[in-house]
Structures are given as structure tokens and as C-alpha cells.
Design an enzyme around this catalytic site. Structure first.
Site, PDB file in Angstrom:
ATOM      1  N   GLY A  87       0.823  -1.214   0.000  1.00 27.38           N
ATOM      2  CA  GLY A  87       0.000   0.000   0.000  1.00 27.38           C
ATOM      3  C   GLY A  87       0.847   1.249   0.000  1.00 27.38           C
ATOM      4  N   GLY A  89       2.691   3.742   1.456  1.00 27.09           N
ATOM      5  CA  GLY A  89       3.238   3.973   2.789  1.00 27.09           C
ATOM      6  C   GLY A  89       3.726   5.394   2.988  1.00 27.09           C
ATOM      7  N   ARG A  90       3.909   6.087   1.881  1.00 27.25           N
ATOM      8  CA  ARG A  90       4.387   7.472   2.017  1.00 27.25           C
ATOM      9  C   ARG A  90       3.842   8.333   0.886  1.00 27.25           C
ATOM     10  NH1 ARG A  90      10.384   7.834  -0.275  1.00 27.25           N
ATOM     11  NH2 ARG A  90      10.347   6.075  -1.691  1.00 27.25           N
ATOM     12  N   ASP A 122       8.802   6.046   7.755  1.00 29.48           N
ATOM     13  CA  ASP A 122       8.419   7.346   8.318  1.00 29.48           C
ATOM     14  C   ASP A 122       7.448   8.109   7.415  1.00 29.48           C
ATOM     15  OD1 ASP A 122      10.046   8.007   6.215  1.00 29.48           O
ATOM     16  OD2 ASP A 122      11.515   9.138   7.394  1.00 29.48           O
ATOM     17  N   GLY A 123       7.152   7.543   6.259  1.00 26.90           N
ATOM     18  CA  GLY A 123       6.203   8.210   5.367  1.00 26.90           C
ATOM     19  C   GLY A 123       6.791   9.395   4.611  1.00 26.90           C
ATOM     20  N   ARG A 173       3.335  13.926  -7.988  1.00 27.39           N
ATOM     21  CA  ARG A 173       3.431  13.016  -9.125  1.00 27.39           C
ATOM     22  C   ARG A 173       2.083  12.950  -9.839  1.00 27.39           C
ATOM     23  NH1 ARG A 173       5.886   7.135  -8.152  1.00 27.39           N
ATOM     24  NH2 ARG A 173       3.978   6.723  -7.000  1.00 27.39           N
ATOM     25  N   ASP A 249       4.462  -4.506  -7.371  1.00 26.62           N
ATOM     26  CA  ASP A 249       3.822  -3.287  -6.859  1.00 26.62           C
ATOM     27  C   ASP A 249       4.364  -2.047  -7.564  1.00 26.62           C
ATOM     28  OD1 ASP A 249       6.117  -4.277  -5.283  1.00 26.62           O
ATOM     29  OD2 ASP A 249       6.001  -2.343  -4.295  1.00 26.62           O
ATOM     30  N   ASN A 250       5.400  -2.216  -8.378  1.00 26.80           N
ATOM     31  CA  ASN A 250       5.951  -1.078  -9.128  1.00 26.80           C
ATOM     32  C   ASN A 250       5.661  -1.194 -10.619  1.00 26.80           C
ATOM     33  OD1 ASN A 250       6.965  -0.036  -6.754  1.00 26.80           O
ATOM     34  ND2 ASN A 250       9.002  -0.894  -7.028  1.00 26.80           N
ATOM     35  N   ASP A 259       7.338   4.577 -10.252  1.00 31.33           N
ATOM     36  CA  ASP A 259       8.151   4.312  -9.064  1.00 31.33           C
ATOM     37  C   ASP A 259       9.645   4.288  -9.387  1.00 31.33           C
ATOM     38  OD1 ASP A 259       6.002   4.409  -7.467  1.00 31.33           O
ATOM     39  OD2 ASP A 259       6.134   2.372  -6.686  1.00 31.33           O
TER      40      ASP A 259
HETATM   41  P1  AMP Z   1       9.154   1.062  -3.083  1.00 35.25           P
HETATM   42  O1  AMP Z   1      10.238   0.028  -2.991  1.00 35.25           O
HETATM   43  O2  AMP Z   1       9.632   2.473  -2.976  1.00 35.25           O
HETATM   44  O3  AMP Z   1       8.286   0.845  -4.270  1.00 35.25           O
HETATM   45  O4  AMP Z   1       8.251   0.854  -1.813  1.00 35.25           O
HETATM   46  C1  AMP Z   1       7.742  -0.376  -1.377  1.00 35.25           C
HETATM   47  C2  AMP Z   1       6.767  -0.161  -0.252  1.00 35.25           C
HETATM   48  O5  AMP Z   1       7.400   0.490   0.856  1.00 35.25           O
HETATM   49  C3  AMP Z   1       5.562   0.699  -0.595  1.00 35.25           C
HETATM   50  O6  AMP Z   1       4.467   0.209   0.119  1.00 35.25           O
HETATM   51  C4  AMP Z   1       5.985   2.060  -0.090  1.00 35.25           C
HETATM   52  O7  AMP Z   1       4.899   2.907   0.159  1.00 35.25           O
HETATM   53  C5  AMP Z   1       6.715   1.694   1.188  1.00 35.25           C
HETATM   54  N1  AMP Z   1       7.675   2.719   1.586  1.00 35.25           N
HETATM   55  C6  AMP Z   1       8.814   3.067   0.962  1.00 35.25           C
HETATM   56  N2  AMP Z   1       9.445   4.051   1.621  1.00 35.25           N
HETATM   57  C7  AMP Z   1       8.698   4.360   2.712  1.00 35.25           C
HETATM   58  C8  AMP Z   1       8.811   5.292   3.773  1.00 35.25           C
HETATM   59  N3  AMP Z   1       9.844   6.134   3.887  1.00 35.25           N
HETATM   60  N4  AMP Z   1       7.822   5.316   4.706  1.00 35.25           N
HETATM   61  C9  AMP Z   1       6.794   4.467   4.617  1.00 35.25           C
HETATM   62  N5  AMP Z   1       6.621   3.571   3.638  1.00 35.25           N
HETATM   63  C10 AMP Z   1       7.563   3.510   2.688  1.00 35.25           C
HETATM   64 MG    MG Z   2       6.694   1.315  -5.086  1.00 36.23          MG
END
Ligand code: AMP
Ligand code: MG
Length: 490
Positions: A87, A89-90, A122-123, A173, A249-250, A259
């Protein structure tokens, strides 16, 4: 407050598709970049977006009227392992707008604070990765690749803790949607067939309306996504783009590049090239991108099985047939793009072997991928010789190939000058060279100097034009400038 005409179709889906929440305000937002041209395409007023009120929205400090901020739910296979709940997350989707051409776009803030999907994160986002996504996604758009876009970057005035404390930032974005293969997997993993059906119906209406006319709309949807992904990744391959984190998810269901993390463009040609520091086994190496795309599409097909037929055996064979069509779609699209990069407007029987021959010579001679094609364009205007061969450490292999290529071109109608011009329109001179990107990020993050970032953006906006005075941006890295690893910085 200037009205933005939001029309939030995703938020009208069932409540379990997302969490409703506002961005977390930040201390001291400062606009570092606004994409005025994109704003105008979206029917947004660039002057207002750059005003204190506009910047407050871009930082997540105020919610514009008509927005319905949500974090969307999705799952995903990360480096092959399944996570049933990821989901946003940030990231927070403010809502959707219709652009001047009537197309629908998501407007999303990335780095806008924690959500119920943040797990231990940390979002927030650091300035470096925000600027990297800004540069590379806008470069991809200028290269004609389907991609999400960057509307704005804002610093927050609050540090984010990574290995060290870094300046925090929020990226705005824009995407045709943020629906991913992992969104389908989220409902499939829960056995939520009604959710899956609602999602598929939404995606058909929004992205693939022609599938609604197919005898089986859900199979039509699967076929359309397979075709869109094949087109997209074929395009990446002909530009030397390496996504870096092709987790499910990407992968955008709309077929856009999404992403941008530790992504980079290849300099000298080698299919095993990997930049991402977290991709230790080269799962997402340049040359693996096509088979990984099929792997990801297979995960989508699995998730969609309950929609394809009530009888599971029938559903499986329909899915397998659809996946079997990937290669028949991908290979011709890839070959056609390479053909045009080599100046051929017609199809010849041995063209695939000719392309392979060049790639092999490039690999052996450690030739720069981008410059090889660009110089071939200029060499195409000559009867023989040129400057391309200088890029090869073992030019003999190139010489043999060049003779074959020139022989093949004799079967084409265009004049040398026409061929050169056509080739220059598909072979960029400027790509976001990793060492240039790193230099620009370092200046911004460490010294607050956005000059190199601005210059890079301006050069990359016209990738096919010779830009006298900017030749240095076209050059591959020298030995000491090479960047071997990129970090996603999350
Ligand atoms: P990503 O690898 O950037 O595509 O992220 C994979 C997952 O980790 C997704 O659910 C993102 O929303 C979550 N995520 C990445 N970075 C953060 C962050 N700094 N805080 C919270 N969730 C994160
Ligand atoms: Mg992602």
C-alpha cells in the site's frame, strides 16, 4: 483558493480499496521546482501553484476543495517474495483531474507523511530521491516513453533520518493512475472476488475501454495489459533504461513507467548491467527486464483467474494462452524500434541478426549504447566511415558489422541525409547519465545549489537536439566519474 476541478473516481470504489487520510503538514515548505508546462496541460494555473497557497497544497499543508485524500491498498511480489499488504506507505492521492485533452490524471503527493500502510517507514522522502524521480521521469517523457510525470518538488524544512539526516521533500506526481499489478494481487490474496471485479471494471472503463467490447472483457483486459507492458519494456530496452525495482507493486496497470527508485541508464552496453544497490543478484538487470516483465504479468494473470472463468482449469488455460502471446507482441515491437534506430524503414529477413550483431560488437568493444546509435545516425549520411567506430575498443568487430549494415541499407529508398534525420529522431544524444544525475543531486542536497539540476532538466527536455554548449552532458562518464550503485533512499 483557486478551484481545481477534482473528479475522484478511485475514491468512489468500495472503502476497503484505500484509507482516507490527510497528508501530515510540514514545517517550512519551499518550492524548488514547478513543471509549468505540465500544469498547463492539466488545466491547472501555474502561477497559483507557485503562490504560497499553491505551495501549501503541494507540501500537503492544505487540502484543496474537492480533493479526497487517500492512501491506496496494494500487495506485491518484492524480489520474488509475496507481501500481501504494502500500500501507499508514504504517498497520498489528492484526487483526479481531467486534463485539457479530456484525459484523467491522478495527482499524488509522495513523501507526505505516514499512512496506515507505512509499516516501519516514516512516510517521508529525502530530497535526493525526489529530484532523481523528477529528472528521470521528465527525461523519459521527453524521450517519448510512457511514464508518470513530475509536477512539482517542495522541500519540507524537516530532516528525514536515513543513514544520516537528509533534507526532506515532497514530490507531486501525476499518473494516468496509480493502479498496479499489486493492486489486483491485494484482492486476490484475500479471496475478495467482488473487489477484484470492481477493480477490473474500473480499470477497463478508465484505461482499456476497448476491452469492454471483447467477448470476454476480463480476458480482453489481461491481453491489453500484456500488450501495454510489452510496448513499454521494448521502449526501455532500446534506450538502455534500467528500472531497478520491477516488483509487481511497481508495475503500472496503465503501462506507464512508475516508481523511479534506483533507476539508471546504461552507459557502455552490457546486458548484465545493474545499478541498484539492493539488487544483489541482478534480478532486475537490463537484460532480464523482458523475462521479468513476463514473470510479473504471470502474477497478474494468476490474480485475475477468478474473473477469467468459473471453471479453474478453463481459466488457467485462458491465462496461459494470453501469456503465450507476450513474446509475439514484444519481439516484433522491439525489432521494429531497433530497425528504426538503424535507419531501416522496411523489414528485412536478417534484421534481427543484424541488431544482435551490433549489440555483440558493442558488448565486446564496451561501446557506449546511446552514442553508438547517435553516431550511426551521422555515419548513415556518409557512403562509408564515420566516427562511430571510435567508440569500440575492438573496432574490427564493428568494421565487419558496419559493412553488413551498409549493404542492408542499399535496399532502402531514403537518401543518406533523410536516413540520418530519421535516425536522429529516434536516437537521443542526451539521456540522464547517472554521473550527471548524481552530481546534480549532490549539489542540491549538500550545497543547496539547484543550478546543475536546472541545467540537466533543460538539456534533457530536448534529448534529440544537438545543443551546442552542452556536449559535456552527452559524454559517457570517465573512469573516475563512473557511478556503480544507486540507492532507492527509502
Ligand atoms: P518502493 O520500494 O519504494 O516501491 O516501496 C515499497 C513499499 O514500501 C511501498 O508500500 C511504499 O509505500 C513503502 N515505503 C517506501 N518508503 C517508505 C517510507 N519512507 N515510509 C513508509 N513507507 C515507505
Ligand atoms: Mg513502489
Amino acid at each position: 483558493m483557486v478551484a481545481i476541478a477534482f473528479d475522484n473516481s478511485y475514491a468512489r470504489l468500495p472503502e476497503r480499496f484505500f484509507a482516507r487520510l490527510d497528508p501530515t503538514p510540514v514545517k517550512a515548505p519551499v518550492l524548488v521546482k514547478l513543471n509549468g508546462a505540465l500544469a498547463a496541460e492539466l488545466g491547472l494555473d501555474p502561477d497559483w501553484l507557485g503562490s504560497p497557497e499553491g505551495v501549501a497544497m503541494l507540501a500537503g499543508n492544505t487540502i484543496p476543495g474537492g480533493a479526497f485524500p487517500i492512501a491506496t491498498a496494494y500487495a506485491g511480489h518484492q524480489f520474488g517474495g509475496f507481501s500481501p499488504q504494502l500500500g501507499d506507505g508514504r504517498a497520498i492521492l489528492l484526487g483526479e483531474v481531467l486534463g485539457l485533452d479530456g484525459r484523467r490524471f491522478d495527482i499524488q503527493l509522495k513523501g507526505s507523511g505516514p499512512t496506515p500502510f507505512s509499516r516501519n517507514g516514516d512516510g517521508r522522502a529525502a530530497l535526493g530521491p525526489v529530484l532523481r524521480e523528477y529528472i528521470v521521469s521528465e527525461a523519459m517523457a521527453a524521450l517519448g516513453v510512457r511514464t508518470t510525470r513530475a509536477l512539482a518538488a517542495v522541500t519540507t524544512g524537516q530532516p528525514v533520518r536515513r543513514e544520516t539526516a537528509l533534507p526532506g521533500a515532497v514530490l507531486t506526481r501525476v499518473a494516468s493512475s496509480h493502479i498496479r499489478i499489486g493492486t489486483f494481487q491485494y484482492f486476490a490474496a484475500r479471496g475478495d472476488v467482488e473487489g477484484l471485479r470492481a477493480l477490473a471494471d474500473h480499470v477497463i472503463a478508465r484505461h482499456y475501454p476497448a476491452a469492454a467490447q471483447a467477448s470476454s472483457p476480463y480476458l480482453g483486459l489481461l491481453d491489453a495489459v500484456i500488450g501495454a507492458q510489452a510496448n513499454l519494456v521494448a521502449h526501455w530496452m532500446t534506450l538502455g533504461f534500467i528500472h531497478g525495482v520491477m516488483n509487481t507493486d511497481n508495475v503500472s496497470i496503465a503501462g506507464e513507467t512508475i516508481d523511479y527508485g534506483p533507476c539508471a541508464f546504461m552507459d557502455s552496453y552490457d546486458p548484465a548491467t545493474v545499478f541498484s544497490s539492493i539488487d544483489e543478484r541482478g534480478r532486475y538487470a537490463y537484460g532480464n527486464q523482458p523475462p521479468i516483465t513476463l514473470w510479473n504479468l504471470t502474477r497478474l494473470a494468476e490474480a485475475m483467474l477468478p474473473l477469467l472463468d468459473e471453471n479453474q482449469d478453463v481459466a488457467v488455460s485462458l491465462a496461459q494462452e494470453a501469456l503465450g502471446r507476450f513474446s509475439g507482441h514484444f519481439q516484433p515491437v522491439l525489432l521494429d524500434r531497433f530497425r528504426r534506430k538503424l535507419g531501416m524503414a522496411t523489414a528485412g529477413e536478417d534484421d534481427a541478426a543484424l541488431v544482435r550483431g551490433l549489440l555483440e560488437a558493442m558488448q565486446r568493444g564496451q561501446a557506449d549504447f546511446t552514442l553508438t546509435f547517435r553516431r550511426l545516425a551521422d555515419d548513415a549520411a556518409l557512403v562509408q566511415g564515420g566516427t562511430c567506430r571510435e567508440l569500440f575498443q575492438e573496432p574490427e568487430a564493428f568494421d565487419v558489422w558496419e559493412a553488413r549494415w551498409r549493404q542492408r541499407l542499399r535496399g532502402e529508398e531514403a537518401s543518406g541525409a533523410e536516413r540520418r534525420d530519421a535516425m536522429r529522431r529516434v536516437n537521443p544524444l542526451f539521456i540522464p547519465r547517472n554521473h550527471r544525475v548524481e552530481t546534480a543531486l549532490e549539489a542540491a542536497v549538500e550545497r543547496g545549489d539547484f543550478g546543475p539540476f536546472e541545467t540537466l532538466l533543460a538539456v534533457l527536455a530536448k534529448p534529440f537536439d544537438d545543443q551546442p554548449g552542452h556536449q559535456d552532458h552527452a559524454a559517457p562518464p570517465q573512469q573516475h566519474e563512473r557511478v556503480l550503485a544507486t540507492f532507492c533512499g527509502t
